[in-house]
Design a protein around this motif. Structure first.
Motif, short mmCIF file in Angstrom:
data_model
loop_
_atom_site.label_atom_id
_atom_site.label_comp_id
_atom_site.label_asym_id
_atom_site.label_seq_id
_atom_site.Cartn_x
_atom_site.Cartn_y
_atom_site.Cartn_z
N LEU A 36 97.07 39.50 -8.23
CA LEU A 36 96.39 38.29 -8.88
C LEU A 36 94.68 38.54 -8.66
N THR A 37 94.41 39.08 -7.59
CA THR A 37 93.10 38.97 -7.18
C THR A 37 92.34 40.34 -7.30
N TYR A 38 91.17 40.46 -7.79
CA TYR A 38 90.35 41.53 -7.50
C TYR A 38 88.93 41.18 -6.60
N ASN A 39 89.12 40.10 -5.90
CA ASN A 39 87.98 39.81 -4.97
C ASN A 39 88.14 40.82 -3.88
N ILE A 93 83.57 44.45 -17.17
CA ILE A 93 83.67 43.48 -16.28
C ILE A 93 82.77 42.77 -15.80
N TYR A 94 81.87 43.40 -15.25
CA TYR A 94 80.72 42.62 -14.50
C TYR A 94 79.59 42.39 -15.29
N LYS A 95 79.50 42.90 -16.60
CA LYS A 95 78.49 42.48 -17.56
C LYS A 95 77.21 43.01 -17.18
N THR A 96 77.04 44.02 -16.36
CA THR A 96 75.65 44.86 -16.25
C THR A 96 75.93 46.20 -15.90
N ARG A 97 74.98 47.07 -16.26
CA ARG A 97 75.04 48.53 -16.16
C ARG A 97 74.03 49.08 -14.99
N THR A 98 74.26 49.84 -14.27
CA THR A 98 73.44 50.51 -13.58
C THR A 98 73.74 51.92 -13.48
N GLY A 105 79.08 64.69 -21.90
CA GLY A 105 79.70 63.82 -23.23
C GLY A 105 79.37 62.41 -23.12
N SER A 106 80.03 61.58 -23.13
CA SER A 106 79.83 60.27 -23.19
C SER A 106 80.16 59.50 -21.84
N TYR A 107 80.20 60.48 -20.87
CA TYR A 107 80.63 59.92 -19.55
C TYR A 107 79.70 59.83 -18.73
N THR A 108 79.22 58.68 -17.92
CA THR A 108 78.08 58.42 -17.05
C THR A 108 78.63 57.56 -15.75
N LEU A 109 78.53 57.93 -14.75
CA LEU A 109 78.87 57.12 -13.47
C LEU A 109 78.01 56.17 -13.24
N THR A 110 78.65 55.00 -13.17
CA THR A 110 77.76 53.65 -12.87
C THR A 110 78.04 52.88 -11.56
N ILE A 111 77.36 52.36 -11.03
CA ILE A 111 77.71 51.39 -9.79
C ILE A 111 78.67 50.61 -10.38
N LYS A 266 87.60 28.68 -7.60
CA LYS A 266 86.26 28.38 -7.26
C LYS A 266 85.31 29.32 -7.79
N ASN A 267 85.66 30.56 -7.88
CA ASN A 267 84.84 31.42 -8.42
C ASN A 267 84.89 31.30 -9.99
N GLY A 268 85.82 31.05 -10.46
CA GLY A 268 86.11 30.93 -12.11
C GLY A 268 86.62 32.47 -12.54
N SER A 269 86.91 33.47 -11.67
CA SER A 269 87.23 34.76 -12.16
C SER A 269 88.10 35.32 -11.05
N ARG A 270 88.97 36.35 -11.50
CA ARG A 270 89.79 36.99 -10.48
C ARG A 270 88.74 38.10 -9.77
N PHE A 271 87.55 38.45 -10.42
CA PHE A 271 86.74 39.31 -9.70
C PHE A 271 85.77 38.85 -9.07
N TYR A 272 85.12 39.37 -8.09
CA TYR A 272 84.26 39.13 -7.16
C TYR A 272 82.97 39.95 -7.86
N ASN A 273 81.82 39.40 -8.21
CA ASN A 273 80.79 39.88 -9.12
C ASN A 273 79.54 40.04 -8.38
N PRO A 274 78.89 41.15 -7.54
CA PRO A 274 78.02 41.13 -6.57
C PRO A 274 76.82 41.45 -7.45
N PHE A 275 76.81 41.53 -8.89
CA PHE A 275 75.66 42.13 -9.60
C PHE A 275 75.06 41.10 -10.40
N ILE A 276 75.50 39.71 -10.19
CA ILE A 276 74.87 38.65 -10.95
C ILE A 276 73.85 37.98 -9.95
#
Length: 276
Positions: A36-39, A93-98, A105-111, A266-276
């Motif tokens: 269930l969790t991705y935290n 998922i995390y709504k940011t891109r670094t 090609g179209s492959y770029t490694l992101t944080i 409480k977080n409102g999501s299964r994912f913990y997002n450290p990028f916000i």
């Protein structure tokens, strides 16, 4: 006894003293939490906790090492496949891109992508030790009696016990056939090419299948001769009652399950997002 076999060993440990039903309930709760969790914090805690539980069980890593390495290879291939087919899943998922660096090609490694794959890896490593420990620390006969005691039909419970007993039998049979084939000159060692080893391994499959079918027929005849299934109930030689430690183990897993659900809500999501 070959310690590299994935089979039950009688060890004097707190984990082995738990009833089979308790271990199954704890495994189900543990699996639900992991799925269930991705935290990252919850998964990291589960990985550490699973290692501690494995240490408490006194099971030697050598006993499950071959399965563990196989799953590790699968995990690497799985992560690569996810990246190939969905290289920006973490970005979505995390709504940011670094970006870290361009590959091709179209492959770029992101944080964000690396962080997503870290969570997937933690998921596997949180559940693998517990699942393997369940198999090597649970007496099949006692497990069947525990399942029957909590309401499961004894026919189904006995089928589960046979399946658990059959896993080490298959391993022993595979090893014996492999040694016999190698004695006939079929190279299965690490010195042979991977393609040759895969090709030669097919010479083991047919004897293994036929021996498995013969074993099934033997078990079926034995059960039929003993009139298995004619009665509504049966007694169990390895039956055990729930003790205080069983209730404590289930309570601990229930608390962990509730905490993970509360954190997710409480977080409102299964994912913990450290990028916000």
């Amino acid at each position: 006894m070959n310690e590299a076999m994935l089979e039950y060993l009688e060890i004097d440990s707190p984990i082995h003293k738990l009833t089979g039903a308790t271990k199954l309930i704890c495994l189900i709760l543990w699996s639900i939490i992991s799925m269930l969790t991705y935290n990252t914090f919850i998964l990291g805690f589960m990985v550490i906790f699973s290692i501690i539980i494995f240490k408490i069980s006194k099971v030697k890593f050598k006993q499950i090492s071959f399965v563990f390495y196989f799953i590790l290879v699968f995990l690497i291939i799985n992560n690569i496949a996810i990246f190939i087919f969905s290289p920006y899943q973490g970005v979505e998922i995390y709504k940011t891109r670094t970006d870290l660096f361009y590959i091709i090609g179209s492959y770029t490694l992101t944080i964000e992508g690396l962080f997503y794959h870290l969570n997937i890896t933690l998921k596997y490593f949180s559940i693998i030790p517990i699942a393997l420990l369940f198999m090597v620390a649970t007496n099949p006969s006692e497990f069947a009696s525990s399942l029957n005691k909590i309401g499961l039909s004894y026919k189904i419970a006995y089928s589960v016990a046979i399946a658990l007993r059959y896993i080490p039998d298959i391993q022993h049979e595979y090893r014996d056939i492999s040694f016999a084939q190698q004695a006939r000159g079929i190279d299965m060692s690490k010195k042979a090419k991977i393609s040759d080893r895969i090709k030669n391994s097919t010479s083991i499959l047919m004897p293994l299948i036929f021996s498995s079918l013969a074993r099934i027929e033997t078990i079926s005849c034995a059960m039929e001769l003993r009139a298995f299934g004619n009665k509504k109930k049966r007694t169990w030689y390895s039956a055990r009652n729930f003790e205080k430690r069983d209730y404590v183990a289930i309570l601990v897993l229930l608390v962990l399950f509730i905490i993970s659900v509360v954190i997710t809500l409480k977080n409102g999501s299964r994912f913990y997002n450290p990028f916000i």
